[in-house]
Design an enzyme around this catalytic site. Sequence first.
Site, PDB file in Angstrom:
ATOM      1  CG  HIS A  99      -2.110  -0.951   0.997  1.00 29.56           C
ATOM      2  ND1 HIS A  99      -3.382  -0.678   1.462  1.00 29.56           N
ATOM      3  CD2 HIS A  99      -2.197  -2.160   0.380  1.00 29.56           C
ATOM      4  CE1 HIS A  99      -4.190  -1.670   1.140  1.00 29.56           C
ATOM      5  NE2 HIS A  99      -3.478  -2.590   0.491  1.00 29.56           N
ATOM      6  CG  HIS A 263      -4.999 -11.740  -2.227  1.00 28.39           C
ATOM      7  ND1 HIS A 263      -6.132 -11.413  -2.937  1.00 28.39           N
ATOM      8  CD2 HIS A 263      -4.570 -10.574  -1.663  1.00 28.39           C
ATOM      9  CE1 HIS A 263      -6.369 -10.114  -2.821  1.00 28.39           C
ATOM     10  NE2 HIS A 263      -5.432  -9.587  -2.062  1.00 28.39           N
TER      11      HIS A 263
END
Length: 721
Positions: A99, A263
């Site tokens: 991020h 993920h």
Amino acid sequence: MTTEAKCPFSGHAPAASHAFGGGTANKDWWPNQLRVDLLNQHSEKSDPLGSNFNYRKSFNAIDYDALKADLRRLMTDSQDWWPADFGHYGPQFIRMAWHAAGTYRTGDGRGGAGRGQQRFAPLNSWPDNVNIDKSRRLLWPIKQKYGQAISWADLLILTGNVALETMGFRTFGFAAGREDTWEPDNDVYWGNETKWLEATRYSGERNLANPLAAVQMGLIYVNPEGPEHAHGDPLAAAKDIRETFARMAMDDEETVALIAGGHTFGKTHGAGPASHVGADVEAAPLEAQGLGWASTFGTGKGADAITSGLEVTWTQTPAQWSNFFFENLFKYEWVQEKSPAGALQWVAKDAEAIIPGPTPDSPKRRPTMLTTDLSLRFDPAYEKISRRFLDNPQAFAEAFARAWFKLTHRDLGPKSRYLGPEVPREDLIWQDPLPTATHKPTEADIADLKAKIAASGLSASELVAVAWASASTFRGSDKRGGANGARIRLAPQKDWAVNQPVAGTLARLEEIQRASGKASLADVIVLAGSVGIELAAKAAGTTITVPFTPGRVDATAEQTDATSFSVLEPVADGFRNYQKTQFAVPGEVLLLDRAQLLTLTAPELTVLIGGLRAININADGSQHGVFTSTPGALTNDFFVNLLDMNTEWKPAGDIYEGYDRKTGERKWTGTRVDLVFGSNSILRALAEVFGSADGKERFISEFVAAWVKVMNLDRFDLAAA
């Protein structure tokens, strides 16, 4: 005695707005006021380290192995105040690094990890960054230990790398070199929405406004539940994924690798309703000490944590690298369910509970996925890649390693800025590689070249124009562009409309360079600009020498990704009075945007405009803004005549005409970019300095200094040396 709080500034009714910085601001009266102040952000006044601090030298002295060892220990050193899911902080540190880097967008090169901006608003309080503040706080003891030997910007990314390594993944490498800033990047346009997760950034049939690369205000990329108009639709989500990742310079394979690789680890957090979650970092109370999103749900942490509201764990080994993401994605059929927080997600139909919970006493659960995960199975192009990765885990690992390196280093600039022992040896096309210099011209070579350029028959304006065209592509945001490489002679730059006027000049300089053989074309182009300025100064009655530092090289077409470079084409360049087309955004705003990307201050912007108008490098050959009777001479006439009250200005279509107040004779024509230096109070104040009777010498010296700065913006090799 009363305990009522009083305003210390008035002695009357309490009012926080009476305090320092409060009250009605200029922007409240004039919301469209030109943001000249953005050119002066990140000044030395906000930097606690001072101008003498050398980050390159500081980092090179660090005990790098000890630093990584400390980071490895941190990964499993779970703290009671914020315990590690699955006993390992790695997944949340990967999210932190992702991020930090994932705000980058190719449109203007802004965003990204290169300045440590995740520490500041608005990023530190974005809905997509809930609880990342905890990750940075976990890192503080290590940052405190090593101090300024490593920046926050570098530490965030290095920690993500170490997290991957401690969970069994082999990374592609790591490069330091990101220097911290000490205040928010207020120049970045994140959108016009006034509420988190709003999306007014689309027009027509879902056309995302440039340069944005996220679908909603406060998200890094896409809504994991699917588009706001099509929640739960993996195909609609795939369209958003493809566009947003492309705007971050990722192709389909890199996109699939990044989503699946990220993920493979960790989980999302949606243990309870969002109503339990408190204020974000910037809105949190003083006693929270910079931590936001305090939760009243259960313990508020661990198995009770709430971030996105989704409660998804993808793999059987969320703290270990595996191929389980793809195995689970294709093994099961998926049905919609609601998370405990009410968010839309997917659960494996008829599956056993094989997925661990975040704490040792958590019950196992069935595999779960996000809508955007299912896009990798149901979008035809993504599915083809996903099945290849399913069948070839090594190809997946290699693709993720490279894509992760690109994600986290995209805005770091060329390899000459890279620091540390883990820099990959391989040159990558997205790094805009340059060849190694094999020859550095001597002072005699330079003098000979200058003489040949001066005798070439090219005018001062032609010489200055070609150098500006070459160097002014630089973007301080992602350190791309600039004169080094002489890519102005290669596609796509040679075909840009704004560069067509300099094509003939460039061809003549190539002849001089080939005949000499003593310098690169990149050096010759910049040197030509120096010669042009010296000729222009001489025409104004002043003898100067423009500083010149050789050492540039010429890139090849094979080292240049034409598609990647297309985003550097200026839609407007006010320095050349150029606009590709008419925009809703005023020309003076586009000028400031260009100036900010060139890292110019307001005085530097002002003096450059004045000098370039006097020399006349207008891209279309017009006389707009050439407020002088001696074009081609380096005078301060632009300022003198713009500020002359004997001239009355009137709009005339897209331009303005200046008339003699007494005779009515038309004297000048100018654009919005020209007239703003007399209209805007800040820019006028600066123009007055250079237009004063005692401003001529200052004007020339400051113009030369600003010019040399632009010519050397991409000379990172000088800093490295």
